[in-house]
Write a protein that holds these residues in place. Structure first.
Motif, PDB file in Angstrom:
ATOM      1  N   CYS A  99       0.847  -1.197   0.000  1.00 32.51           N
ATOM      2  CA  CYS A  99       0.000   0.000   0.000  1.00 32.51           C
ATOM      3  C   CYS A  99       0.886   1.252   0.000  1.00 32.51           C
ATOM      4  N   CYS A 102      -0.154   3.339   3.546  1.00 27.17           N
ATOM      5  CA  CYS A 102       0.210   2.876   4.898  1.00 27.17           C
ATOM      6  C   CYS A 102       1.314   1.816   4.869  1.00 27.17           C
ATOM      7  N   CYS A 209      -6.782  -1.083  -0.206  1.00 28.01           N
ATOM      8  CA  CYS A 209      -5.961  -1.626   0.878  1.00 28.01           C
ATOM      9  C   CYS A 209      -6.876  -2.020   2.041  1.00 28.01           C
ATOM     10  N   GLU A 211      -6.106  -2.580   5.059  1.00 33.16           N
ATOM     11  CA  GLU A 211      -5.673  -1.986   6.329  1.00 33.16           C
ATOM     12  C   GLU A 211      -6.209  -0.568   6.496  1.00 33.16           C
ATOM     13  N   CYS A 212      -5.951   0.297   5.481  1.00 31.95           N
ATOM     14  CA  CYS A 212      -6.316   1.710   5.646  1.00 31.95           C
ATOM     15  C   CYS A 212      -7.439   2.147   4.707  1.00 31.95           C
ATOM     16  N   SER A 214      -7.469   2.840   1.554  1.00 32.21           N
ATOM     17  CA  SER A 214      -7.191   3.739   0.433  1.00 32.21           C
ATOM     18  C   SER A 214      -7.167   2.953  -0.879  1.00 32.21           C
TER      19      SER A 214
HETATM   20 ZN   LIG Z   1      -3.020   1.000   3.298  1.00 32.14          ZN
END
Ligand SMILES: [Zn+2]
Length: 278
Positions: A99, A102, A209, A211-212, A214
Protein backbone atom coordinates in the motif's frame (compact mmCIF):
# COMPACT_ATOMS: atom_id res chain seq x y z
CA UNK A 1 -7.09 -23.08 -32.70
CA UNK A 2 -6.95 -19.69 -30.99
CA UNK A 3 -7.11 -16.18 -32.40
CA UNK A 4 -4.42 -13.68 -31.41
CA UNK A 5 -5.47 -10.09 -30.67
CA UNK A 6 -2.92 -8.79 -33.19
CA UNK A 7 -1.17 -11.48 -35.17
CA UNK A 8 1.78 -11.46 -37.58
CA UNK A 9 2.23 -10.63 -41.26
CA UNK A 10 3.25 -13.32 -43.73
CA UNK A 11 3.66 -12.17 -47.35
CA UNK A 12 1.67 -9.03 -46.49
CA UNK A 13 -1.24 -11.05 -45.04
CA UNK A 14 -2.25 -10.76 -41.39
CA UNK A 15 -2.44 -14.14 -39.60
CA UNK A 16 -3.96 -14.46 -36.13
CA UNK A 17 -4.26 -18.23 -35.73
CA UNK A 18 -2.14 -20.11 -33.22
CA UNK A 19 -2.15 -23.29 -31.16
CA UNK A 20 -0.58 -23.91 -27.76
CA UNK A 21 1.60 -26.93 -26.99
CA UNK A 22 0.25 -29.77 -24.85
CA UNK A 23 1.52 -29.11 -21.30
CA UNK A 24 3.89 -31.70 -19.89
CA UNK A 25 6.97 -31.80 -17.68
CA UNK A 26 9.35 -31.36 -20.60
CA UNK A 27 7.74 -28.03 -21.56
CA UNK A 28 7.73 -26.88 -17.92
CA UNK A 29 11.41 -27.77 -17.57
CA UNK A 30 12.31 -25.92 -20.80
CA UNK A 31 10.58 -22.78 -19.45
CA UNK A 32 12.51 -22.94 -16.19
CA UNK A 33 15.83 -23.65 -17.90
CA UNK A 34 15.46 -20.71 -20.30
CA UNK A 35 14.62 -18.41 -17.35
CA UNK A 36 17.96 -19.29 -15.78
CA UNK A 37 19.94 -19.05 -19.03
CA UNK A 38 18.56 -15.85 -20.58
CA UNK A 39 20.10 -12.40 -20.26
CA UNK A 40 17.00 -10.21 -20.56
CA UNK A 41 13.31 -10.55 -19.69
CA UNK A 42 12.00 -9.82 -23.23
CA UNK A 43 14.39 -12.41 -24.67
CA UNK A 44 13.18 -14.92 -22.10
CA UNK A 45 9.56 -14.21 -23.08
CA UNK A 46 10.47 -14.84 -26.74
CA UNK A 47 12.13 -18.13 -25.83
CA UNK A 48 9.15 -19.25 -23.74
CA UNK A 49 6.73 -18.39 -26.56
CA UNK A 50 8.69 -20.63 -28.95
CA UNK A 51 8.35 -23.43 -26.38
CA UNK A 52 4.64 -23.01 -25.55
CA UNK A 53 3.44 -22.49 -29.14
CA UNK A 54 2.97 -25.51 -31.38
CA UNK A 55 1.74 -23.37 -34.25
CA UNK A 56 1.71 -19.73 -35.27
CA UNK A 57 0.11 -18.81 -38.59
CA UNK A 58 0.00 -22.50 -39.52
CA UNK A 59 3.67 -23.28 -38.83
CA UNK A 60 5.90 -24.18 -35.91
CA UNK A 61 7.13 -20.72 -34.81
CA UNK A 62 10.77 -19.63 -35.14
CA UNK A 63 12.33 -16.92 -32.90
CA UNK A 64 11.72 -14.23 -35.57
CA UNK A 65 7.98 -15.03 -35.58
CA UNK A 66 7.50 -14.57 -31.83
CA UNK A 67 9.70 -11.44 -31.89
CA UNK A 68 7.31 -10.04 -34.51
CA UNK A 69 4.30 -10.51 -32.20
CA UNK A 70 3.04 -7.24 -30.72
CA UNK A 71 3.32 -6.66 -26.97
CA UNK A 72 -0.34 -7.49 -26.27
CA UNK A 73 -0.09 -10.77 -28.23
CA UNK A 74 2.88 -11.83 -26.14
CA UNK A 75 1.09 -10.96 -22.88
CA UNK A 76 -2.13 -12.60 -24.07
CA UNK A 77 -0.30 -15.85 -24.94
CA UNK A 78 1.29 -15.95 -21.48
CA UNK A 79 -2.20 -15.61 -19.95
CA UNK A 80 -3.64 -18.29 -22.24
CA UNK A 81 -0.81 -20.59 -21.12
CA UNK A 82 -1.80 -19.99 -17.46
CA UNK A 83 -5.40 -20.91 -18.28
CA UNK A 84 -4.30 -23.87 -20.41
CA UNK A 85 -2.04 -25.39 -17.75
CA UNK A 86 -3.78 -24.51 -14.46
CA UNK A 87 -5.38 -27.45 -12.68
CA UNK A 88 -8.39 -25.22 -11.91
CA UNK A 89 -8.27 -22.36 -14.45
CA UNK A 90 -11.44 -20.73 -13.07
CA UNK A 91 -9.72 -20.02 -9.75
CA UNK A 92 -8.26 -16.52 -9.28
CA UNK A 93 -4.52 -15.82 -9.33
CA UNK A 94 -2.95 -14.37 -6.16
CA UNK A 95 -0.80 -11.25 -6.19
CA UNK A 96 0.61 -9.03 -3.46
CA UNK A 97 1.03 -5.26 -3.39
CA UNK A 98 2.47 -2.75 -0.94
CA UNK A 99 0.00 0.00 0.00
CA UNK A 100 1.35 3.43 -1.03
CA UNK A 101 -0.49 5.09 1.87
CA UNK A 102 0.21 2.88 4.90
CA UNK A 103 2.91 0.51 3.44
CA UNK A 104 0.93 -2.58 4.51
CA UNK A 105 1.41 -5.57 2.25
CA UNK A 106 -1.90 -7.02 1.08
CA UNK A 107 -3.13 -9.69 -1.35
CA UNK A 108 -5.55 -9.36 -4.22
CA UNK A 109 -6.83 -12.02 -6.58
CA UNK A 110 -7.83 -11.12 -10.13
CA UNK A 111 -8.99 -13.79 -12.57
CA UNK A 112 -6.99 -14.08 -15.79
CA UNK A 113 -10.24 -14.62 -17.71
CA UNK A 114 -11.45 -11.18 -16.64
CA UNK A 115 -8.50 -9.19 -18.02
CA UNK A 116 -10.12 -6.85 -20.59
CA UNK A 117 -8.79 -6.63 -24.15
CA UNK A 118 -8.88 -3.58 -26.41
CA UNK A 119 -8.89 -4.96 -29.99
CA UNK A 120 -6.44 -3.91 -32.70
CA UNK A 121 -7.48 -1.23 -35.19
CA UNK A 122 -8.18 -2.09 -38.84
CA UNK A 123 -4.78 -0.83 -40.03
CA UNK A 124 -2.82 -3.14 -37.63
CA UNK A 125 0.17 -3.60 -37.55
CA UNK A 126 0.72 -0.15 -39.07
CA UNK A 127 -0.10 3.36 -37.90
CA UNK A 128 -0.05 6.18 -40.45
CA UNK A 129 1.00 9.46 -38.87
CA UNK A 130 1.14 12.99 -40.30
CA UNK A 131 4.52 14.38 -39.19
CA UNK A 132 6.19 17.78 -39.62
CA UNK A 133 8.41 15.97 -42.16
CA UNK A 134 5.59 14.41 -44.19
CA UNK A 135 3.28 11.38 -44.16
CA UNK A 136 4.90 8.53 -42.24
CA UNK A 137 4.13 4.91 -41.42
CA UNK A 138 5.15 3.11 -38.22
CA UNK A 139 4.61 -0.47 -37.09
CA UNK A 140 3.33 -1.27 -33.60
CA UNK A 141 5.84 -2.18 -30.84
CA UNK A 142 6.71 -5.88 -30.79
CA UNK A 143 8.97 -8.35 -29.03
CA UNK A 144 12.00 -7.40 -31.10
CA UNK A 145 11.68 -3.78 -29.97
CA UNK A 146 11.37 -4.91 -26.33
CA UNK A 147 14.55 -6.98 -26.74
CA UNK A 148 16.38 -4.02 -28.32
CA UNK A 149 15.26 -1.65 -25.54
CA UNK A 150 16.49 -4.09 -22.90
CA UNK A 151 19.97 -3.84 -24.44
CA UNK A 152 20.23 -0.13 -25.23
CA UNK A 153 21.50 2.50 -22.81
CA UNK A 154 20.09 5.41 -24.83
CA UNK A 155 18.28 7.87 -22.59
CA UNK A 156 15.83 9.24 -25.20
CA UNK A 157 13.61 6.14 -25.16
CA UNK A 158 10.70 7.77 -27.02
CA UNK A 159 12.91 8.79 -29.93
CA UNK A 160 14.67 5.44 -29.88
CA UNK A 161 11.29 3.64 -30.11
CA UNK A 162 10.00 5.88 -32.91
CA UNK A 163 13.16 5.37 -34.98
CA UNK A 164 13.08 1.60 -34.48
CA UNK A 165 9.43 1.37 -35.58
CA UNK A 166 9.63 3.76 -38.52
CA UNK A 167 8.65 2.03 -41.79
CA UNK A 168 8.42 4.84 -44.35
CA UNK A 169 8.23 8.59 -44.99
CA UNK A 170 6.15 9.72 -47.99
CA UNK A 171 6.43 6.19 -49.38
CA UNK A 172 10.25 6.15 -49.15
CA UNK A 173 12.53 4.48 -46.60
CA UNK A 174 12.77 6.63 -43.43
CA UNK A 175 15.72 9.07 -43.05
CA UNK A 176 18.78 7.92 -41.15
CA UNK A 177 19.00 8.87 -37.45
CA UNK A 178 20.09 12.49 -36.97
CA UNK A 179 19.44 13.37 -40.60
CA UNK A 180 15.94 14.82 -40.28
CA UNK A 181 14.93 14.80 -36.65
CA UNK A 182 11.49 14.11 -35.26
CA UNK A 183 10.07 16.99 -33.19
CA UNK A 184 8.52 16.50 -29.74
CA UNK A 185 5.08 17.04 -31.36
CA UNK A 186 5.92 14.31 -33.90
CA UNK A 187 6.87 11.94 -31.08
CA UNK A 188 3.54 12.71 -29.32
CA UNK A 189 1.59 12.01 -32.51
CA UNK A 190 3.48 8.74 -33.15
CA UNK A 191 2.90 7.58 -29.59
CA UNK A 192 -0.82 8.26 -29.66
CA UNK A 193 -1.39 6.71 -33.12
CA UNK A 194 0.53 3.57 -32.18
CA UNK A 195 -1.55 3.30 -29.01
CA UNK A 196 -4.76 3.66 -31.01
CA UNK A 197 -3.76 0.89 -33.46
CA UNK A 198 -2.23 -1.63 -30.99
CA UNK A 199 -4.37 -4.12 -29.15
CA UNK A 200 -4.02 -3.71 -25.40
CA UNK A 201 -4.70 -5.80 -22.30
CA UNK A 202 -6.09 -4.09 -19.19
CA UNK A 203 -3.42 -5.18 -16.73
CA UNK A 204 -3.97 -2.23 -14.38
CA UNK A 205 -6.53 -2.74 -11.63
CA UNK A 206 -8.05 -0.62 -8.90
CA UNK A 207 -7.75 -2.36 -5.52
CA UNK A 208 -8.45 -1.21 -1.97
CA UNK A 209 -5.96 -1.63 0.88
CA UNK A 210 -7.70 -3.72 3.58
CA UNK A 211 -5.67 -1.99 6.33
CA UNK A 212 -6.32 1.71 5.65
CA UNK A 213 -9.01 1.56 2.97
CA UNK A 214 -7.19 3.74 0.43
CA UNK A 215 -7.64 2.95 -3.25
CA UNK A 216 -4.52 1.61 -4.93
CA UNK A 217 -3.84 1.18 -8.63
CA UNK A 218 -1.80 -1.96 -9.24
CA UNK A 219 -0.40 -3.62 -12.35
CA UNK A 220 -0.41 -7.38 -12.77
CA UNK A 221 2.43 -9.13 -14.55
CA UNK A 222 1.05 -11.45 -17.25
CA UNK A 223 4.34 -13.39 -17.29
CA UNK A 224 4.33 -14.16 -13.56
CA UNK A 225 4.30 -17.86 -12.87
CA UNK A 226 5.01 -18.77 -16.51
CA UNK A 227 7.93 -20.82 -15.27
CA UNK A 228 6.88 -22.88 -12.25
CA UNK A 229 9.44 -23.43 -9.49
CA UNK A 230 11.74 -26.27 -10.65
CA UNK A 231 11.63 -28.00 -7.25
CA UNK A 232 7.88 -28.72 -7.71
CA UNK A 233 8.53 -30.58 -10.94
CA UNK A 234 11.62 -32.32 -9.57
CA UNK A 235 9.60 -33.47 -6.54
CA UNK A 236 6.96 -34.89 -8.91
CA UNK A 237 9.66 -36.74 -10.89
CA UNK A 238 11.21 -38.06 -7.70
CA UNK A 239 7.88 -39.32 -6.39
CA UNK A 240 6.83 -41.02 -9.64
CA UNK A 241 10.29 -42.49 -10.26
CA UNK A 242 10.43 -43.95 -6.72
CA UNK A 243 7.00 -45.53 -7.00
CA UNK A 244 6.81 -46.73 -10.59
CA UNK A 245 10.53 -46.87 -11.48
CA UNK A 246 9.88 -44.90 -14.69
CA UNK A 247 12.74 -43.00 -16.33
CA UNK A 248 12.99 -39.22 -16.05
CA UNK A 249 12.35 -38.97 -19.81
CA UNK A 250 9.16 -41.00 -19.58
CA UNK A 251 7.87 -38.87 -16.68
CA UNK A 252 8.69 -35.58 -18.45
CA UNK A 253 6.70 -36.75 -21.48
CA UNK A 254 3.54 -37.48 -19.44
CA UNK A 255 0.80 -34.90 -20.06
CA UNK A 256 0.36 -32.70 -16.95
CA UNK A 257 -3.10 -34.12 -16.27
CA UNK A 258 -1.80 -37.71 -16.26
CA UNK A 259 1.17 -36.80 -14.04
CA UNK A 260 -1.20 -35.19 -11.52
CA UNK A 261 -3.50 -38.18 -11.66
CA UNK A 262 -0.72 -40.66 -10.86
CA UNK A 263 0.50 -38.45 -8.02
CA UNK A 264 -3.02 -38.46 -6.54
CA UNK A 265 -3.10 -42.27 -6.76
CA UNK A 266 0.24 -42.49 -4.96
CA UNK A 267 -1.06 -40.04 -2.33
CA UNK A 268 -4.18 -42.15 -1.87
CA UNK A 269 -2.16 -45.37 -1.42
CA UNK A 270 0.18 -43.71 1.06
CA UNK A 271 -2.86 -42.36 2.93
CA UNK A 272 -4.36 -45.87 3.14
CA UNK A 273 -1.13 -47.14 4.63
CA UNK A 274 -1.17 -44.33 7.17
CA UNK A 275 2.10 -42.86 5.95
CA UNK A 276 0.88 -39.35 5.22
CA UNK A 277 0.72 -37.46 1.94
CA UNK A 278 3.12 -37.08 -0.96
ZN1 LIG B 1 -3.02 1.00 3.30
Amino acid sequence: MMVLPGGILRAGQRHQDCRLAAPNGRVALALTDSLVATSSHPLWVSQTLVVILDELAGEAPCPADVEALCVADRQWLAIQWHLHTAEQPERPAWFSADCQACTARYDFSPRWQDVPLKPAAESYPYADVKLSLGQARFRVPNGLLQQQLAQTDRQDTRRCIAEALWVSLDGQPPPVHGDRDLSEADLDAIESELEAVSPELGLTLATRCPECGSEQVVTIDPYSGLASPPHDLLADIHCLASHYHWSEDAILDLPDSRRRHYLKLIDRDLGQHGQGGH
